[in-house]
Design an enzyme around this catalytic site. Structure first.
Site, PDB file in Angstrom:
ATOM      1  N   LYS A  97      -6.577   4.670  -3.897  1.00 16.99           N
ATOM      2  CA  LYS A  97      -6.602   3.866  -2.396  1.00 16.99           C
ATOM      3  C   LYS A  97      -6.591   4.947  -1.345  1.00 16.99           C
ATOM      4  CE  LYS A  97      -4.477   0.785   0.991  1.00 16.99           C
ATOM      5  NZ  LYS A  97      -3.698  -0.261   1.040  1.00 16.99           N
TER       6      LYS A  97
ATOM      7  N   ASP B 191      -3.962   2.858   8.397  1.00 15.16           N
ATOM      8  CA  ASP B 191      -4.252   1.337   8.186  1.00 15.16           C
ATOM      9  C   ASP B 191      -3.749   0.716   9.479  1.00 15.16           C
ATOM     10  OD1 ASP B 191      -4.522  -1.320   7.583  1.00 15.16           O
ATOM     11  OD2 ASP B 191      -3.116  -1.183   5.898  1.00 15.16           O
TER      12      ASP B 191
ATOM     13  N   LYS C  85      -1.770  -4.834  12.963  1.00 15.39           N
ATOM     14  CA  LYS C  85      -0.268  -4.899  12.417  1.00 15.39           C
ATOM     15  C   LYS C  85       0.783  -4.761  13.659  1.00 15.39           C
ATOM     16  CE  LYS C  85      -0.664  -2.244   7.922  1.00 15.39           C
ATOM     17  NZ  LYS C  85      -0.076  -3.273   7.300  1.00 15.39           N
TER      18      LYS C  85
ATOM     19  N   ASP D  60      -0.948   5.574   3.896  1.00 12.54           N
ATOM     20  CA  ASP D  60      -1.735   4.374   3.047  1.00 12.54           C
ATOM     21  C   ASP D  60      -2.832   5.143   2.293  1.00 12.54           C
ATOM     22  OD1 ASP D  60      -1.724   2.089   2.557  1.00 12.54           O
ATOM     23  OD2 ASP D  60      -3.089   1.238   4.033  1.00 12.54           O
TER      24      ASP D  60
ATOM     25  N   ASP E   9      -6.192  -6.915   7.166  1.00 12.50           N
ATOM     26  CA  ASP E   9      -5.470  -6.013   6.729  1.00 12.50           C
ATOM     27  C   ASP E   9      -5.125  -5.910   5.268  1.00 12.50           C
ATOM     28  OD1 ASP E   9      -3.252  -4.267   7.077  1.00 12.50           O
ATOM     29  OD2 ASP E   9      -1.837  -5.615   7.687  1.00 12.50           O
TER      30      ASP E   9
ATOM     31  N   GLU F  93      -6.988  -4.617   3.050  1.00 11.61           N
ATOM     32  CA  GLU F  93      -8.060  -3.823   2.968  1.00 11.61           C
ATOM     33  C   GLU F  93      -8.116  -2.996   1.656  1.00 11.61           C
ATOM     34  OE1 GLU F  93      -5.651  -3.148   4.500  1.00 11.61           O
ATOM     35  OE2 GLU F  93      -5.143  -0.792   3.744  1.00 11.61           O
TER      36      GLU F  93
ATOM     37  N   ARG G 248      -7.330  -3.415  -1.291  1.00 15.03           N
ATOM     38  CA  ARG G 248      -8.188  -4.138  -2.503  1.00 15.03           C
ATOM     39  C   ARG G 248      -9.553  -3.975  -2.236  1.00 15.03           C
ATOM     40  NH1 ARG G 248      -4.776  -9.669  -1.263  1.00 15.03           N
ATOM     41  NH2 ARG G 248      -3.385  -7.820  -0.633  1.00 15.03           N
TER      42      ARG G 248
HETATM   43  N1  BES Z   1      -0.962  -0.701   3.214  1.00 15.52           N
HETATM   44  C1  BES Z   1      -0.301  -2.231   3.600  1.00 15.52           C
HETATM   45  C2  BES Z   1       0.609  -2.134   2.517  1.00 15.52           C
HETATM   46  C3  BES Z   1       1.866  -1.333   2.781  1.00 15.52           C
HETATM   47  C4  BES Z   1       2.729  -2.050   3.875  1.00 15.52           C
HETATM   48  C5  BES Z   1       2.088  -0.200   2.315  1.00 15.52           C
HETATM   49  C6  BES Z   1       4.110  -1.108   4.008  1.00 15.52           C
HETATM   50  C7  BES Z   1       3.148   0.548   2.763  1.00 15.52           C
HETATM   51  C8  BES Z   1       4.128  -0.025   3.549  1.00 15.52           C
HETATM   52  C9  BES Z   1      -1.649  -2.932   3.043  1.00 15.52           C
HETATM   53  O1  BES Z   1      -2.776  -2.719   3.383  1.00 15.52           O
HETATM   54  C10 BES Z   1      -1.361  -4.275   3.978  1.00 15.52           C
HETATM   55  O2  BES Z   1      -1.649  -4.423   4.986  1.00 15.52           O
HETATM   56  N2  BES Z   1      -0.900  -5.418   2.835  1.00 15.52           N
HETATM   57  C11 BES Z   1      -0.660  -6.695   3.328  1.00 15.52           C
HETATM   58  C12 BES Z   1      -1.424  -7.761   2.592  1.00 15.52           C
HETATM   59  C13 BES Z   1      -1.344  -9.066   3.375  1.00 15.52           C
HETATM   60  C14 BES Z   1      -2.223  -8.991   4.625  1.00 15.52           C
HETATM   61  C15 BES Z   1      -2.062 -10.194   2.379  1.00 15.52           C
HETATM   62  C16 BES Z   1       0.875  -6.874   3.430  1.00 15.52           C
HETATM   63  O3  BES Z   1       1.384  -6.313   2.567  1.00 15.52           O
HETATM   64  O4  BES Z   1       1.424  -7.433   4.434  1.00 15.52           O
HETATM   65 ZN    ZN Z   2      -3.115  -0.702   3.770  1.00 17.43          ZN
HETATM   66 MN    MN Z   3      -3.412  -3.253   5.467  1.00 15.95          MN
END
Ligand code: BES
Ligand code: ZN
Ligand code: MN
Length: 501
Positions: A265, A270, A277, A288, A347, A349, A351
């Site tokens: 990824k 992000d 966020k 990210d 968010d 994204e 996947r």
């Molecule tokens: N890049 C984030 C996950 C992340 C969070 C990585 C903190 C490192 C530190 C990912 O894209 C994300 O935003 N995931 C969300 C998913 C949710 C919207 C289902 C999350 O984990 O909150």
């Molecule tokens: Zn992300």
């Molecule tokens: Mn995200």
């Protein structure tokens, strides 16, 4: 930091370092140094209540006839059980002590402690490796000469019986370390410097080492039907890229030429997109793209040490931004696989990016095994913190191989569940699936389950590295910041399972 190995001591040093096992029995090199210094070391051990315990250290001023400023004693603990990992940690601690002493040149006298199963050259190479890994700093943007905290150590010399052997052992380790540093650099760079186009440019640098690198642009991806990845990218002025890397190191005679594949990824920033966020810690989202950086670091390591394996890397590079052109919650996109996705949360994204990168990789290369790495979910941080990365796999043998490699390299993995119940959670009323689960729990598993829908009949593992890619606390061989977690693990995974067959 420069590293060298020699049989006998160089003429002068800032600090001479000796290891002292619990019980304080000095090895031959340390004992002869003590003699040179008129018994000062043994006296210091007594008066300093030094016990040779692990993590114990004692600094003394070097006596008159010893050509150094200081002598540093490092506790080895019970030296019988000394492992390579522990020697690496020792190396990191030694570098730390020499830095604390503000010396530029350190000389480590390597004695093999009695009962230790490692040979002296192995010990020396591991100490050097650990010291080198610990020496990493990302300070290119500190323009004002601020010497505060800047390491003083410039050269570490290891004096050891069998110096040539130690050097030979160290050489491939140094290459792996360069792979780790490459990954740490990329992860540390801010998102105004590293974005899809410039990250692709960094990947192209691996051509120097014999890696074949191709860069696909937006039009190429459009033709391939990568609607999931492109949907994430469409809100940003930074155009997406897909980078394909190939290291063809398998011997001509190799029966099985199918490659081992790594997919990463690469979200260079992000923001969350329209599902934006909160601002606290949003700066973290510059890393990210950690999964893609690990893929690059591993390919660098494999190529530099001329690993006898065929390996491919595919990294999907996008920036996730809110704007008038950004994708909206509720949009439906069609992935390269033909499956459609209702984007409930922009968010989630990562996947979407993995879906197209994985599909492309499998179709083009028919790999024998595929491992993806992604800073995919915050939920994995809640579950495992910074101690373990989350491992998801449909193949127990593959999972075991990865877990073992991680254990040996100090990059540990913890197996997490995949299950049909989580899979149901991402069914959509309007499309083939939605990109987030309906329930609130098990966010890392529903994410992995989503990714699994893009895996064909092939051993696959997904490693969620959101908790281990960046660290706020230093470890002996890992300074604060970008860790490079995954490079060593995957390098060993390849070395132990796919090379030379
Ligand atoms: N890049 C984030 C996950 C992340 C969070 C990585 C903190 C490192 C530190 C990912 O894209 C994300 O935003 N995931 C969300 C998913 C949710 C919207 C289902 C999350 O984990 O909150
Ligand atoms: Zn992300
Ligand atoms: Mn995200």
């Amino acid at each position: 930091m420069k590293i060298d190995f020699s049989e006998s001591r160089s003429s002068k040093a800032g600090a001479i370092v000796i290891g002292v096992p619990e019980g304080n029995r000095l090895g031959p090199a340390a004992a002869s140094l003590d003699k040179e210094g008129g018994g000062l070391i043994r006296r210091a051990i007594k008066s300093g209540h030094f016990e040779g315990k692990r993590k114990q250290a004692l600094k003394i001023v070097a006596p008159q006839n010893v050509p150094a400023n200081q002598i540093v004693l490092i506790g080895l603990g019970d030296a019988k059980g000394l492992s390579e990992t522990e020697c690496q940690n020792l190396g990191g601690e030694i570098a730390g002590q020499v830095n604390a002493a503000k010396e530029r040149h350190g000389v480590v006298l390597v004695d093999r402690p009695t009962g230790c199963r490692l040979r002296a050259p192995e010990i020396a190479a591991s100490i050097a490796y650990g010291a080198y890994l610990s020496s990493y700093r990302f300070d290119k943007y500190r323009k004002k000469k601020n010497t505060n905290g800047k390491p003083s150590l410039e050269q570490l010399s290891l004096q050891v019986k069998g110096a040539a052997q130690a050097r030979r052992r160290y050489e491939p380790l140094a290459e792996i370390a360069e792979g780790v540093f490459f990954t740490r650099d990329l992860v540390s760079e801010p998102a105004n410097v590293i974005y899809p186009e410039t990250l692709a440019r960094e990947a192209l640098k691996l051509r120097r080492l014999g890696v074949r690198v191709e860069v696909l642009d937006e039009a190429d991806m459009r033709k391939l039907g990568m609607g999931a990845l492109l949907g994430v990218a469409q809100g940003s002025v930074r155009k997406p890229r897909l980078v394909v890397l190939r290291w063809q190191g398998a011997t001509k005679r190799a029966k099985d030429k199918a490659p081992v594949a790594f997919v990463g990824k690469g979200v260079t920033f992000d923001s969350g997109g329209i599902s934006i966020k909160p601002s606290a810690h949003m700066e973290d989202m510059k890393w990210d793209m950690g999964g893609s950086a690990v893929v690059l670091g591993v390919l660098r390591a494999l190529a530099a040490r001329k690993a006898r394996v065929n390996a491919v890397g595919v990294i999907g590079l996008v920036e996730n931004m809110p704007s008038g052109t950004a994708q909206r919650p509720g949009d439906v996109v069609t992935s390269m696989s033909g499956q459609t996705v209702e984007v409930i949360n922009t968010d989630a994204e990562g996947r979407l990016v993995l879906a197209d990168a994985l599909w492309y990789c499998q179709n083009r290369f028919k790999p024998k095994v595929i491992v993806d790495l992604a800073t995919l979910t915050g939920a994995i941080i809640v579950a495992l913190g910074a101690e373990f990365a989350g491992l998801f796999s449909t193949d127990d043998k593959l999972a075991a191989k990865l877990a073992k490699a991680g254990e040996q390299e100090g990059e540990r993995l913890w197996r997490m569940p995949l299950d049909d119940a989580y899979d149901k959670d991402i069914d959509s009323d309007i499309a083939d699936m939605k990109n987030v689960g309906s329930g609130r729990g098990a966010g890392s598993s529903t994410a992995a389950q989503f990714v699994k829908r893009y895996i064909q009949d092939i051993p696959w593992a997904h490693i969620d590295i959101a908790g281990v890619t960046w660290s706020n606390r230093k470890k002996p061989t890992v300074p604060k910041g970008g860790t490079g977690f995954g490079v060593r693990l995957l390098n060993r995974f390849v070395a132990d399972n796919y090379e030379g067959r």
